[in-house]
Design a protein around this motif. Structure first.
Motif, PDB file in Angstrom:
ATOM      1  N   VAL A  13      15.276  42.942  -2.203  1.00 22.71           N
ATOM      2  CA  VAL A  13      14.855  41.702  -2.856  1.00 22.71           C
ATOM      3  C   VAL A  13      13.424  41.296  -2.497  1.00 22.71           C
ATOM      4  O   VAL A  13      12.652  40.918  -3.389  1.00 22.71           O
ATOM      5  CB  VAL A  13      15.851  40.569  -2.555  1.00 22.71           C
ATOM      6  CG1 VAL A  13      15.321  39.232  -3.043  1.00 22.71           C
ATOM      7  CG2 VAL A  13      17.193  40.870  -3.213  1.00 22.71           C
ATOM      8  N   PRO A  14      12.985  41.337  -1.219  1.00 22.06           N
ATOM      9  CA  PRO A  14      11.595  40.960  -0.933  1.00 22.06           C
ATOM     10  C   PRO A  14      10.578  41.803  -1.702  1.00 22.06           C
ATOM     11  O   PRO A  14       9.538  41.275  -2.133  1.00 22.06           O
ATOM     12  CB  PRO A  14      11.477  41.177   0.578  1.00 22.06           C
ATOM     13  CG  PRO A  14      12.863  40.975   1.086  1.00 22.06           C
ATOM     14  CD  PRO A  14      13.748  41.580   0.030  1.00 22.06           C
ATOM     15  N   LEU A  16      11.001  43.231  -4.697  1.00 25.84           N
ATOM     16  CA  LEU A  16      11.006  42.773  -6.086  1.00 25.84           C
ATOM     17  C   LEU A  16      10.203  41.485  -6.225  1.00 25.84           C
ATOM     18  O   LEU A  16       9.374  41.340  -7.138  1.00 25.84           O
ATOM     19  CB  LEU A  16      12.437  42.569  -6.560  1.00 25.84           C
ATOM     20  CG  LEU A  16      12.602  41.953  -7.961  1.00 25.84           C
ATOM     21  CD1 LEU A  16      11.986  42.837  -9.024  1.00 25.84           C
ATOM     22  CD2 LEU A  16      14.073  41.691  -8.262  1.00 25.84           C
ATOM     23  N   ARG A  17      10.436  40.537  -5.325  1.00 24.39           N
ATOM     24  CA  ARG A  17       9.710  39.271  -5.407  1.00 24.39           C
ATOM     25  C   ARG A  17       8.214  39.467  -5.183  1.00 24.39           C
ATOM     26  O   ARG A  17       7.375  38.821  -5.830  1.00 24.39           O
ATOM     27  CB  ARG A  17      10.273  38.290  -4.384  1.00 24.39           C
ATOM     28  CG  ARG A  17      11.711  37.846  -4.688  1.00 24.39           C
ATOM     29  CD  ARG A  17      12.129  36.700  -3.767  1.00 24.39           C
ATOM     30  NE  ARG A  17      13.508  36.301  -4.002  1.00 24.39           N
ATOM     31  CZ  ARG A  17      13.907  35.499  -4.991  1.00 24.39           C
ATOM     32  NH1 ARG A  17      12.994  35.000  -5.832  1.00 24.39           N
ATOM     33  NH2 ARG A  17      15.169  35.168  -5.126  1.00 24.39           N
ATOM     34  N   HIS A  20       6.631  41.021  -8.353  1.00 25.10           N
ATOM     35  CA  HIS A  20       6.548  40.004  -9.408  1.00 25.10           C
ATOM     36  C   HIS A  20       5.451  38.989  -9.076  1.00 25.10           C
ATOM     37  O   HIS A  20       4.631  38.632  -9.935  1.00 25.10           O
ATOM     38  CB  HIS A  20       7.906  39.316  -9.549  1.00 25.10           C
ATOM     39  CG  HIS A  20       7.932  38.242 -10.604  1.00 25.10           C
ATOM     40  ND1 HIS A  20       7.701  36.915 -10.313  1.00 25.10           N
ATOM     41  CD2 HIS A  20       8.154  38.304 -11.950  1.00 25.10           C
ATOM     42  CE1 HIS A  20       7.786  36.200 -11.417  1.00 25.10           C
ATOM     43  NE2 HIS A  20       8.063  37.009 -12.426  1.00 25.10           N
ATOM     44  N   GLY A  21       5.411  38.547  -7.815  1.00 26.31           N
ATOM     45  CA  GLY A  21       4.414  37.570  -7.415  1.00 26.31           C
ATOM     46  C   GLY A  21       2.989  38.089  -7.493  1.00 26.31           C
ATOM     47  O   GLY A  21       2.047  37.317  -7.686  1.00 26.31           O
ATOM     48  N   ALA A  51      18.407  38.054  -8.132  1.00 19.14           N
ATOM     49  CA  ALA A  51      16.985  37.732  -8.010  1.00 19.14           C
ATOM     50  C   ALA A  51      16.244  37.998  -9.320  1.00 19.14           C
ATOM     51  O   ALA A  51      15.371  37.214  -9.720  1.00 19.14           O
ATOM     52  CB  ALA A  51      16.363  38.544  -6.877  1.00 19.14           C
ATOM     53  N   GLU A  54      16.883  35.238 -11.749  1.00 17.38           N
ATOM     54  CA  GLU A  54      16.130  34.055 -11.328  1.00 17.38           C
ATOM     55  C   GLU A  54      14.667  34.150 -11.750  1.00 17.38           C
ATOM     56  O   GLU A  54      14.048  33.143 -12.126  1.00 17.38           O
ATOM     57  CB  GLU A  54      16.240  33.907  -9.813  1.00 17.38           C
ATOM     58  CG  GLU A  54      15.461  32.739  -9.235  1.00 17.38           C
ATOM     59  CD  GLU A  54      15.432  32.778  -7.720  1.00 17.38           C
ATOM     60  OE1 GLU A  54      14.403  32.376  -7.138  1.00 17.38           O
ATOM     61  OE2 GLU A  54      16.436  33.201  -7.109  1.00 17.38           O
ATOM     62  N   LEU A  55      14.127  35.362 -11.696  1.00 17.72           N
ATOM     63  CA  LEU A  55      12.719  35.577 -12.055  1.00 17.72           C
ATOM     64  C   LEU A  55      12.523  35.784 -13.553  1.00 17.72           C
ATOM     65  O   LEU A  55      11.382  35.948 -14.013  1.00 17.72           O
ATOM     66  CB  LEU A  55      12.168  36.780 -11.291  1.00 17.72           C
ATOM     67  CG  LEU A  55      12.122  36.640  -9.763  1.00 17.72           C
ATOM     68  CD1 LEU A  55      11.761  37.965  -9.109  1.00 17.72           C
ATOM     69  CD2 LEU A  55      11.131  35.549  -9.351  1.00 17.72           C
ATOM     70  N   GLU A 171      10.717  42.986   4.775  1.00 19.92           N
ATOM     71  CA  GLU A 171       9.440  42.307   4.572  1.00 19.92           C
ATOM     72  C   GLU A 171       8.268  43.284   4.704  1.00 19.92           C
ATOM     73  O   GLU A 171       7.298  43.228   3.939  1.00 19.92           O
ATOM     74  CB  GLU A 171       9.295  41.155   5.573  1.00 19.92           C
ATOM     75  CG  GLU A 171      10.278  40.018   5.358  1.00 19.92           C
ATOM     76  CD  GLU A 171      10.119  39.328   4.012  1.00 19.92           C
ATOM     77  OE1 GLU A 171       8.991  39.344   3.460  1.00 19.92           O
ATOM     78  OE2 GLU A 171      11.117  38.768   3.511  1.00 19.92           O
ATOM     79  N   ALA A 174       8.020  45.328   1.536  1.00 17.98           N
ATOM     80  CA  ALA A 174       7.450  44.579   0.416  1.00 17.98           C
ATOM     81  C   ALA A 174       5.930  44.582   0.474  1.00 17.98           C
ATOM     82  O   ALA A 174       5.244  44.766  -0.548  1.00 17.98           O
ATOM     83  CB  ALA A 174       7.988  43.154   0.432  1.00 17.98           C
TER      84      ALA A 174
END
Length: 305
Positions: A13-14, A16-17, A20-21, A51, A54-55, A171, A174
């Motif tokens: 998940v980190p 992916l976020r 995207h970020g 996730a 959510e995104l 982390e 990511a």
């Protein structure tokens, strides 16, 4: 950059976020299909699925990829610059590995070539390694055999647990995948020396063997919680050991013998002090509170799980 992201558990998940970020165009997120979970056994999406929703990202949940020409063609039609893979759970066939222009990049939770395979985080703690880390690898058909793009080490402290190391590596992965996409480092083949494998864990790994050294059992408790856990048996119950520490122990005590009221248990070398325990169907408790309802008098001999 136009990407697909392929992952399923919390570890992914980190990344992916972060992708995207950072503004990458994520054309599709691939993850495992929903599975029955909880008391009601309702079909529940995996963490990456949740996730992605959510995104606002499109999600694909194929049950298989190999021997599925339609799924492979749909992947190729995405016209990707790269695919990022993190603990996805399905093997990518050669056609999919070759489809993105920069190939498929894997976020692997070890310092390759050490701990290829399914459970590298737990394996590093079990082995008493001084450090673990993350490797960004260019994927090929072999199991974690592809050339390396970037690596970052994470120290393993004397009390570090699998959940804590998992989160640190997630982390680190990511951040590292963003660097790999931005810098396009030259792939470096993995060295042939130093290859080790981390096999998939099962419930058969849970029983504690008191004949082993206390230091090894301490690492086992830290590595195998929350799953498959570590257990011993007494009075017909399988008792989970959630936290423990290794201590010096008296010579000559039979392994499995309760030595004192702490309680400390004699091992093949040293003793293991039990700090937090759980009976089946009950809440976890500190040892002192646990013993009030389930005494383990000194001299009691405990069985493995």
């Amino acid at each position: 950059m136009r990407l697909a992201f392929m992952g399923s558990p919390d570890f992914a998940v980190p990344a992916l976020r972060a992708l995207h970020g950072a503004g990458h165009a994520i054309a599709a997120v691939y993850c495992q299909p929903p599975r029955p979970a909880g008391r009601g056994q309702k079909d529940t999406p995996c963490p990456v699925h949740r996730a992605a929703l959510e995104l606002g990202l499109p999600v694909r949940i194929p049950a298989r990829l190999r021997r599925d020409a339609e799924a492979q063609a749909a992947f190729a039609a995405l016209d990707l610059d790269a695919a990022v893979v993190a603990a996805y759970g399905l093997i990518l066939p050669p056609a999919m590995l070759a489809a993105p222009r920069r190939g498929c990049l894997n976020i692997h939770a070890s310092l390759l070539p050490r701990w290829r395979g399914a459970a590298p985080i737990q394996a590093a703690i079990l082995a008493g390694d001084a450090e673990s880390g993350v490797t960004i690898m260019q994927m090929e058909e072999g199991l974690d055999t592809g050339p390396m793009l970037l690596r970052e080490a994470v120290p393993i402290g004397p009390r570090l647990t699998t959940p804590a190391l998992h989160d640190a590596l997630a982390e680190a992965g990511a951040a590292l995948i963003l660097r790999a996409l931005a810098e396009a480092p030259v792939p470096v083949p993995q060295p042939e020396a130093g290859v080790t494998y981390a096999p998939k864990l099962s419930k058969a790994d849970a029983p504690l063997d008191w004949g082993h050294a206390a230091a090894a059992l301490d690492r086992r408790v830290r590595a195998l919680n929350p799953w498959p856990g570590t257990v011993f048996r007494h009075a017909g119950e399988a008792i989970r050991v959630l936290e423990a520490e290794a201590l010096p122990g008296p010579a000559g005590a039979a392994p499995g013998t309760v030595l004192d009221a702490a309680p400390s248990i004699a091992c093949g070398e040293g003793a293991l002090r039990l700090l937090r325990l759980q009976r089946p169907g009950r809440a976890p408790l500190p040892a002192e509170a646990f013993l009030r309802g389930f005494p383990l008098p000194p001299g009691t001999v405990l069985q493995g799980g």
